[in-house]
Design an enzyme around this catalytic site. Structure first.
Site, short mmCIF file in Angstrom:
data_model
loop_
_atom_site.label_atom_id
_atom_site.label_comp_id
_atom_site.label_asym_id
_atom_site.label_seq_id
_atom_site.Cartn_x
_atom_site.Cartn_y
_atom_site.Cartn_z
CB CYS A 76 0.12 6.79 -8.26
SG CYS A 76 0.13 5.52 -6.97
CE1 TYR B 62 -4.17 -1.79 0.62
CE2 TYR B 62 -2.72 -3.25 1.85
CZ TYR B 62 -3.94 -3.01 1.22
OH TYR B 62 -4.90 -3.98 1.21
CB SER B 63 0.88 4.28 -2.13
OG SER B 63 1.23 3.65 -3.35
CD GLU C 21 4.76 2.53 -6.53
OE1 GLU C 21 6.00 2.35 -6.53
OE2 GLU C 21 4.12 2.96 -5.55
CE1 TYR D 84 -4.32 0.56 -7.05
CE2 TYR D 84 -2.30 1.84 -6.89
CZ TYR D 84 -3.66 1.75 -6.77
OH TYR D 84 -4.37 2.85 -6.38
#
Length: 377
Positions: free
Chosen positions: A335, A155-156, A375, A377
Protein backbone atom coordinates in the site's frame (compact mmCIF):
# COMPACT_ATOMS: atom_id res chain seq x y z
CA UNK A 1 -4.69 -1.18 30.29
CA UNK A 2 -8.25 -0.37 31.15
CA UNK A 3 -8.32 -2.10 34.52
CA UNK A 4 -5.73 -0.11 36.44
CA UNK A 5 -4.21 3.33 36.48
CA UNK A 6 -0.67 4.22 37.51
CA UNK A 7 0.60 7.69 38.28
CA UNK A 8 1.82 10.04 35.59
CA UNK A 9 0.19 8.45 32.58
CA UNK A 10 -1.82 10.19 29.92
CA UNK A 11 -5.39 9.13 30.43
CA UNK A 12 -7.94 8.82 27.69
CA UNK A 13 -11.70 8.97 27.73
CA UNK A 14 -13.91 9.04 30.82
CA UNK A 15 -17.36 7.80 29.87
CA UNK A 16 -20.26 8.84 32.03
CA UNK A 17 -23.86 9.26 30.91
CA UNK A 18 -24.38 10.86 27.51
CA UNK A 19 -21.41 13.22 27.79
CA UNK A 20 -17.85 12.03 27.76
CA UNK A 21 -14.45 13.60 27.39
CA UNK A 22 -11.82 12.43 24.97
CA UNK A 23 -8.13 13.09 24.74
CA UNK A 24 -6.17 14.13 21.71
CA UNK A 25 -2.62 12.88 22.12
CA UNK A 26 -0.54 16.00 21.48
CA UNK A 27 -2.95 18.79 20.53
CA UNK A 28 -3.42 21.84 22.73
CA UNK A 29 -6.24 21.51 25.26
CA UNK A 30 -9.65 22.64 24.01
CA UNK A 31 -13.24 21.52 24.33
CA UNK A 32 -15.62 21.05 21.43
CA UNK A 33 -19.32 20.19 21.42
CA UNK A 34 -20.13 17.64 18.71
CA UNK A 35 -23.50 15.95 18.38
CA UNK A 36 -24.41 16.95 21.96
CA UNK A 37 -21.22 15.45 23.34
CA UNK A 38 -18.27 17.29 24.83
CA UNK A 39 -14.85 16.26 23.43
CA UNK A 40 -12.12 17.41 25.83
CA UNK A 41 -8.46 16.38 26.07
CA UNK A 42 -7.31 15.05 29.45
CA UNK A 43 -3.81 16.18 30.35
CA UNK A 44 -1.06 14.47 32.33
CA UNK A 45 -1.97 14.15 35.97
CA UNK A 46 -1.37 11.98 38.98
CA UNK A 47 -4.32 9.68 39.49
CA UNK A 48 -5.05 7.05 42.07
CA UNK A 49 -7.50 4.26 41.43
CA UNK A 50 -9.47 5.03 44.60
CA UNK A 51 -10.22 8.55 43.38
CA UNK A 52 -11.93 7.34 40.18
CA UNK A 53 -15.43 5.97 39.80
CA UNK A 54 -14.27 3.03 37.78
CA UNK A 55 -17.63 1.31 37.60
CA UNK A 56 -19.17 4.29 35.83
CA UNK A 57 -16.05 5.53 34.06
CA UNK A 58 -13.94 2.91 32.27
CA UNK A 59 -10.64 4.41 31.13
CA UNK A 60 -9.09 3.94 27.73
CA UNK A 61 -5.97 5.30 26.08
CA UNK A 62 -5.87 7.00 22.71
CA UNK A 63 -2.39 5.76 21.85
CA UNK A 64 -0.46 2.58 22.38
CA UNK A 65 2.24 4.71 24.00
CA UNK A 66 0.24 4.36 27.19
CA UNK A 67 -0.94 0.81 26.62
CA UNK A 68 0.19 -2.30 28.38
CA UNK A 69 -0.22 -5.82 27.08
CA UNK A 70 -3.68 -5.87 28.66
CA UNK A 71 -6.04 -5.47 25.74
CA UNK A 72 -8.64 -2.75 25.53
CA UNK A 73 -12.34 -3.62 25.70
CA UNK A 74 -14.30 -2.32 22.72
CA UNK A 75 -17.92 -1.70 21.85
CA UNK A 76 -20.33 -2.35 20.32
CA UNK A 77 -19.40 -6.01 19.98
CA UNK A 78 -22.07 -6.36 17.30
CA UNK A 79 -19.40 -5.07 14.93
CA UNK A 80 -17.76 -8.50 15.26
CA UNK A 81 -20.85 -10.35 14.09
CA UNK A 82 -21.19 -9.18 10.48
CA UNK A 83 -20.34 -11.85 7.93
CA UNK A 84 -19.63 -9.43 5.09
CA UNK A 85 -17.91 -6.02 5.13
CA UNK A 86 -20.12 -2.94 4.83
CA UNK A 87 -19.94 -1.53 1.30
CA UNK A 88 -21.06 1.78 -0.24
CA UNK A 89 -23.49 2.74 2.50
CA UNK A 90 -23.22 6.35 1.38
CA UNK A 91 -22.71 7.47 -2.20
CA UNK A 92 -21.47 10.67 -3.83
CA UNK A 93 -24.93 12.20 -4.23
CA UNK A 94 -26.09 11.03 -0.81
CA UNK A 95 -23.05 11.42 1.41
CA UNK A 96 -22.95 11.27 5.20
CA UNK A 97 -22.00 14.44 7.06
CA UNK A 98 -19.47 13.60 9.75
CA UNK A 99 -17.64 15.90 12.12
CA UNK A 100 -13.94 16.54 12.61
CA UNK A 101 -12.84 15.57 16.12
CA UNK A 102 -9.13 16.36 15.86
CA UNK A 103 -6.32 17.10 13.43
CA UNK A 104 -2.83 16.23 14.64
CA UNK A 105 0.47 16.68 12.83
CA UNK A 106 2.21 13.30 12.83
CA UNK A 107 5.68 14.19 11.58
CA UNK A 108 8.67 16.11 12.90
CA UNK A 109 10.06 19.47 11.72
CA UNK A 110 12.51 17.89 9.28
CA UNK A 111 9.96 15.68 7.54
CA UNK A 112 9.53 15.96 3.79
CA UNK A 113 6.08 17.52 3.86
CA UNK A 114 3.26 17.51 6.39
CA UNK A 115 1.20 14.47 7.30
CA UNK A 116 -1.77 14.66 9.65
CA UNK A 117 -3.80 12.18 11.68
CA UNK A 118 -7.45 13.17 11.36
CA UNK A 119 -10.20 11.72 13.55
CA UNK A 120 -13.76 11.94 12.22
CA UNK A 121 -16.93 11.30 14.22
CA UNK A 122 -19.43 9.30 12.15
CA UNK A 123 -21.73 8.54 15.06
CA UNK A 124 -21.62 4.83 14.35
CA UNK A 125 -23.51 5.40 11.10
CA UNK A 126 -20.69 4.63 8.64
CA UNK A 127 -19.20 1.34 9.91
CA UNK A 128 -16.21 -0.17 8.14
CA UNK A 129 -13.68 -2.97 8.39
CA UNK A 130 -9.91 -2.75 8.66
CA UNK A 131 -8.37 -2.22 5.21
CA UNK A 132 -11.31 -0.28 3.75
CA UNK A 133 -11.42 3.32 2.56
CA UNK A 134 -13.64 6.34 3.02
CA UNK A 135 -14.40 8.77 0.24
CA UNK A 136 -14.17 12.45 1.16
CA UNK A 137 -15.89 15.21 -0.81
CA UNK A 138 -14.22 18.57 -0.10
CA UNK A 139 -16.47 21.63 0.08
CA UNK A 140 -16.74 23.99 -2.84
CA UNK A 141 -17.35 23.84 -6.56
CA UNK A 142 -15.54 21.66 -9.06
CA UNK A 143 -13.57 24.11 -11.26
CA UNK A 144 -13.87 21.73 -14.22
CA UNK A 145 -17.64 21.32 -13.78
CA UNK A 146 -19.18 24.64 -12.72
CA UNK A 147 -22.08 24.14 -10.35
CA UNK A 148 -21.03 20.57 -9.49
CA UNK A 149 -19.28 19.45 -6.30
CA UNK A 150 -15.67 18.33 -6.21
CA UNK A 151 -14.84 14.75 -7.09
CA UNK A 152 -14.59 12.29 -4.24
CA UNK A 153 -11.11 11.41 -2.95
CA UNK A 154 -10.43 8.02 -1.40
CA UNK A 155 -8.40 7.63 1.80
CA UNK A 156 -7.41 4.38 3.49
CA UNK A 157 -8.78 4.23 7.02
CA UNK A 158 -6.05 4.24 9.66
CA UNK A 159 -8.09 2.86 12.57
CA UNK A 160 -9.93 -0.32 13.42
CA UNK A 161 -13.68 -0.56 13.09
CA UNK A 162 -13.89 0.67 16.70
CA UNK A 163 -11.95 3.87 16.02
CA UNK A 164 -9.31 5.49 18.17
CA UNK A 165 -11.71 5.73 21.10
CA UNK A 166 -12.83 2.09 20.90
CA UNK A 167 -16.55 2.93 20.73
CA UNK A 168 -17.28 2.32 17.04
CA UNK A 169 -18.15 5.97 16.41
CA UNK A 170 -15.00 7.41 14.82
CA UNK A 171 -12.66 6.72 11.92
CA UNK A 172 -9.14 8.03 11.45
CA UNK A 173 -7.37 9.08 8.27
CA UNK A 174 -3.66 9.54 7.61
CA UNK A 175 -3.36 12.43 5.15
CA UNK A 176 -0.30 14.00 3.57
CA UNK A 177 -0.84 17.61 2.58
CA UNK A 178 -0.36 17.89 -1.20
CA UNK A 179 1.57 21.05 -1.98
CA UNK A 180 2.71 22.16 -5.44
CA UNK A 181 5.94 24.04 -5.99
CA UNK A 182 6.65 25.80 -9.28
CA UNK A 183 9.72 24.09 -10.80
CA UNK A 184 11.06 27.38 -12.15
CA UNK A 185 10.60 29.66 -9.15
CA UNK A 186 10.68 27.01 -6.43
CA UNK A 187 7.76 28.79 -4.76
CA UNK A 188 4.52 27.24 -3.62
CA UNK A 189 1.56 27.72 -5.94
CA UNK A 190 -1.57 27.48 -3.74
CA UNK A 191 -3.83 27.36 -6.80
CA UNK A 192 -2.41 23.93 -7.64
CA UNK A 193 -2.31 22.48 -4.13
CA UNK A 194 -4.32 19.35 -3.40
CA UNK A 195 -7.88 20.46 -2.67
CA UNK A 196 -9.00 17.61 -0.41
CA UNK A 197 -5.78 17.03 1.50
CA UNK A 198 -5.47 20.72 2.34
CA UNK A 199 -9.13 20.89 3.36
CA UNK A 200 -8.62 17.97 5.76
CA UNK A 201 -5.29 19.16 7.16
CA UNK A 202 -6.70 22.68 7.68
CA UNK A 203 -9.89 21.43 9.35
CA UNK A 204 -10.76 22.32 12.92
CA UNK A 205 -12.67 20.31 15.53
CA UNK A 206 -16.39 20.68 14.88
CA UNK A 207 -16.05 21.19 11.12
CA UNK A 208 -18.34 19.12 8.92
CA UNK A 209 -16.96 16.62 6.41
CA UNK A 210 -18.82 14.75 3.68
CA UNK A 211 -18.14 10.99 3.74
CA UNK A 212 -18.90 8.30 1.17
CA UNK A 213 -18.33 4.57 1.38
CA UNK A 214 -16.88 2.58 2.90
CA UNK A 215 -15.32 0.81 -0.07
CA UNK A 216 -12.66 -1.75 -0.86
CA UNK A 217 -12.14 -5.47 -0.36
CA UNK A 218 -8.56 -5.92 -1.59
CA UNK A 219 -6.89 -5.08 1.73
CA UNK A 220 -9.39 -6.68 4.08
CA UNK A 221 -7.52 -8.54 6.82
CA UNK A 222 -8.05 -12.32 6.49
CA UNK A 223 -8.92 -13.63 9.95
CA UNK A 224 -9.76 -17.26 9.22
CA UNK A 225 -6.35 -18.35 10.53
CA UNK A 226 -5.36 -16.39 13.67
CA UNK A 227 -1.84 -17.85 13.41
CA UNK A 228 -1.18 -16.67 9.85
CA UNK A 229 1.78 -14.54 8.77
CA UNK A 230 1.08 -11.06 7.39
CA UNK A 231 3.89 -9.22 5.57
CA UNK A 232 2.93 -5.55 5.20
CA UNK A 233 4.85 -3.24 2.88
CA UNK A 234 4.17 0.50 2.77
CA UNK A 235 5.56 3.80 1.66
CA UNK A 236 4.44 6.92 3.51
CA UNK A 237 0.72 7.17 4.22
CA UNK A 238 0.30 3.68 2.76
CA UNK A 239 0.90 2.54 6.34
CA UNK A 240 -2.65 3.62 7.24
CA UNK A 241 -4.46 0.27 6.85
CA UNK A 242 -1.65 -1.56 8.64
CA UNK A 243 -2.13 0.63 11.70
CA UNK A 244 -5.69 -0.66 11.79
CA UNK A 245 -4.52 -4.28 11.39
CA UNK A 246 -2.00 -3.96 14.19
CA UNK A 247 -4.34 -2.29 16.66
CA UNK A 248 -6.81 -5.11 16.04
CA UNK A 249 -4.10 -7.74 16.48
CA UNK A 250 -2.32 -6.30 19.50
CA UNK A 251 -4.37 -3.60 21.23
CA UNK A 252 -8.04 -4.50 21.21
CA UNK A 253 -9.89 -7.27 23.04
CA UNK A 254 -11.77 -8.62 20.02
CA UNK A 255 -12.72 -11.93 18.46
CA UNK A 256 -9.35 -12.15 16.67
CA UNK A 257 -6.89 -13.89 19.02
CA UNK A 258 -3.79 -13.25 16.98
CA UNK A 259 -0.95 -15.68 17.47
CA UNK A 260 0.82 -15.40 14.14
CA UNK A 261 3.45 -13.02 12.77
CA UNK A 262 2.89 -9.46 11.60
CA UNK A 263 5.93 -8.07 9.77
CA UNK A 264 5.89 -4.40 8.74
CA UNK A 265 8.21 -2.79 6.19
CA UNK A 266 7.87 1.01 6.07
CA UNK A 267 9.67 3.30 3.66
CA UNK A 268 9.92 7.07 4.28
CA UNK A 269 12.53 9.77 3.69
CA UNK A 270 13.92 10.26 7.19
CA UNK A 271 13.30 9.70 10.89
CA UNK A 272 11.09 12.78 11.19
CA UNK A 273 8.85 11.36 8.43
CA UNK A 274 8.05 8.13 10.29
CA UNK A 275 4.34 7.60 10.96
CA UNK A 276 2.94 5.97 14.12
CA UNK A 277 6.48 4.92 15.01
CA UNK A 278 5.81 5.03 18.77
CA UNK A 279 2.92 2.60 18.37
CA UNK A 280 4.90 0.15 16.31
CA UNK A 281 7.88 0.27 18.65
CA UNK A 282 5.59 -0.50 21.58
CA UNK A 283 4.34 -3.63 19.82
CA UNK A 284 7.97 -4.71 19.40
CA UNK A 285 8.39 -4.54 23.16
CA UNK A 286 5.10 -6.17 24.11
CA UNK A 287 4.87 -8.79 21.34
CA UNK A 288 8.43 -9.64 20.28
CA UNK A 289 7.43 -13.07 18.99
CA UNK A 290 4.54 -11.79 16.90
CA UNK A 291 5.71 -8.48 15.45
CA UNK A 292 8.68 -7.33 13.39
CA UNK A 293 9.32 -3.83 12.10
CA UNK A 294 11.76 -2.78 9.37
CA UNK A 295 12.33 0.85 8.40
CA UNK A 296 13.85 2.08 5.13
CA UNK A 297 14.88 5.74 5.48
CA UNK A 298 15.99 6.79 2.01
CA UNK A 299 17.82 9.94 3.12
CA UNK A 300 19.53 8.38 6.13
CA UNK A 301 20.18 4.72 5.32
CA UNK A 302 22.34 3.18 2.61
CA UNK A 303 21.63 -0.05 0.77
CA UNK A 304 24.30 -2.68 0.22
CA UNK A 305 25.45 -0.90 -2.95
CA UNK A 306 25.93 2.40 -1.14
CA UNK A 307 22.84 4.02 -2.62
CA UNK A 308 19.69 5.25 -0.94
CA UNK A 309 17.77 2.68 1.07
CA UNK A 310 14.28 2.15 -0.30
CA UNK A 311 11.67 -0.32 0.87
CA UNK A 312 12.53 -2.74 -1.95
CA UNK A 313 16.11 -2.85 -0.63
CA UNK A 314 14.80 -3.96 2.75
CA UNK A 315 12.71 -6.61 1.02
CA UNK A 316 15.80 -7.90 -0.79
CA UNK A 317 17.72 -7.95 2.49
CA UNK A 318 15.17 -10.38 3.95
CA UNK A 319 14.20 -12.03 0.68
CA UNK A 320 15.07 -15.62 1.58
CA UNK A 321 12.92 -15.47 4.69
CA UNK A 322 10.09 -13.69 2.88
CA UNK A 323 10.00 -16.27 0.10
CA UNK A 324 9.96 -19.13 2.59
CA UNK A 325 7.08 -17.52 4.46
CA UNK A 326 5.18 -17.04 1.20
CA UNK A 327 5.76 -20.68 0.34
CA UNK A 328 4.15 -21.54 3.68
CA UNK A 329 1.04 -19.46 3.01
CA UNK A 330 1.93 -15.96 4.26
CA UNK A 331 -0.13 -13.01 3.05
CA UNK A 332 1.76 -10.07 1.57
CA UNK A 333 0.30 -6.56 1.27
CA UNK A 334 1.43 -3.46 -0.60
CA UNK A 335 0.00 0.00 0.00
CA UNK A 336 1.36 3.40 -0.97
CA UNK A 337 2.31 5.38 -4.02
CA UNK A 338 1.87 3.61 -7.34
CA UNK A 339 5.54 4.27 -8.14
CA UNK A 340 6.64 1.87 -5.39
CA UNK A 341 5.54 -1.25 -7.26
CA UNK A 342 7.93 -1.40 -10.26
CA UNK A 343 11.00 -1.37 -8.00
CA UNK A 344 9.47 -3.95 -5.67
CA UNK A 345 8.40 -6.19 -8.55
CA UNK A 346 11.87 -5.99 -10.10
CA UNK A 347 13.44 -6.94 -6.78
CA UNK A 348 11.11 -9.90 -6.25
CA UNK A 349 11.68 -11.09 -9.82
CA UNK A 350 15.46 -10.89 -9.42
CA UNK A 351 15.34 -12.78 -6.13
CA UNK A 352 13.08 -15.46 -7.63
CA UNK A 353 15.48 -15.98 -10.52
CA UNK A 354 18.39 -16.28 -8.10
CA UNK A 355 16.43 -19.01 -6.37
CA UNK A 356 15.81 -20.77 -9.67
CA UNK A 357 12.11 -19.89 -9.70
CA UNK A 358 9.86 -18.21 -12.23
CA UNK A 359 8.51 -15.02 -10.69
CA UNK A 360 5.57 -14.91 -13.11
CA UNK A 361 4.52 -18.43 -12.10
CA UNK A 362 5.01 -17.65 -8.41
CA UNK A 363 3.02 -14.42 -8.62
CA UNK A 364 0.22 -16.22 -10.42
CA UNK A 365 0.09 -18.81 -7.64
CA UNK A 366 0.11 -16.17 -4.91
CA UNK A 367 -2.84 -14.41 -6.55
CA UNK A 368 -4.68 -17.71 -7.00
CA UNK A 369 -4.15 -18.50 -3.30
CA UNK A 370 -5.35 -14.98 -2.34
CA UNK A 371 -2.03 -14.24 -0.65
CA UNK A 372 -1.23 -11.17 -2.79
CA UNK A 373 -2.91 -7.87 -1.85
CA UNK A 374 -2.08 -4.60 -3.63
CA UNK A 375 -3.68 -1.17 -3.26
CA UNK A 376 -1.64 1.71 -4.62
CA UNK A 377 -2.59 5.23 -5.71
Amino acid sequence: MTHAVVSKVQVGAFHGGSDYSKRRSTLEPSSTRIHNRIWTPCLKSDFKVKNLQLRACPIVCYSVKQATTHKVPVSPLELEQAKEPPMHLYKNKESYVGTIVSVERLVGPNATGETCHIVIDHGGNVPYWEGQSYGIIPPGENPKKPGAPHNVRLYSIASTRYGDFFDGKTASLCVRRAVYYDPETGKEDPSKNGICSNFLCNSKPGDNVQITGPSGKILLLPEEDPNATHIMIATGTGVAPYRGYLRRMFMENVSLRFGGLAWLFLGVANTDSLLYDHEFNKYLIDYPDNFRYEKALSREHKNKKGGKMYVQDKIEEYSDEIFKLLDNGAHIYFCGLKGMMPGIQDTLKRVAEQRGESWDAKLSQLKKNKQWHVEVY
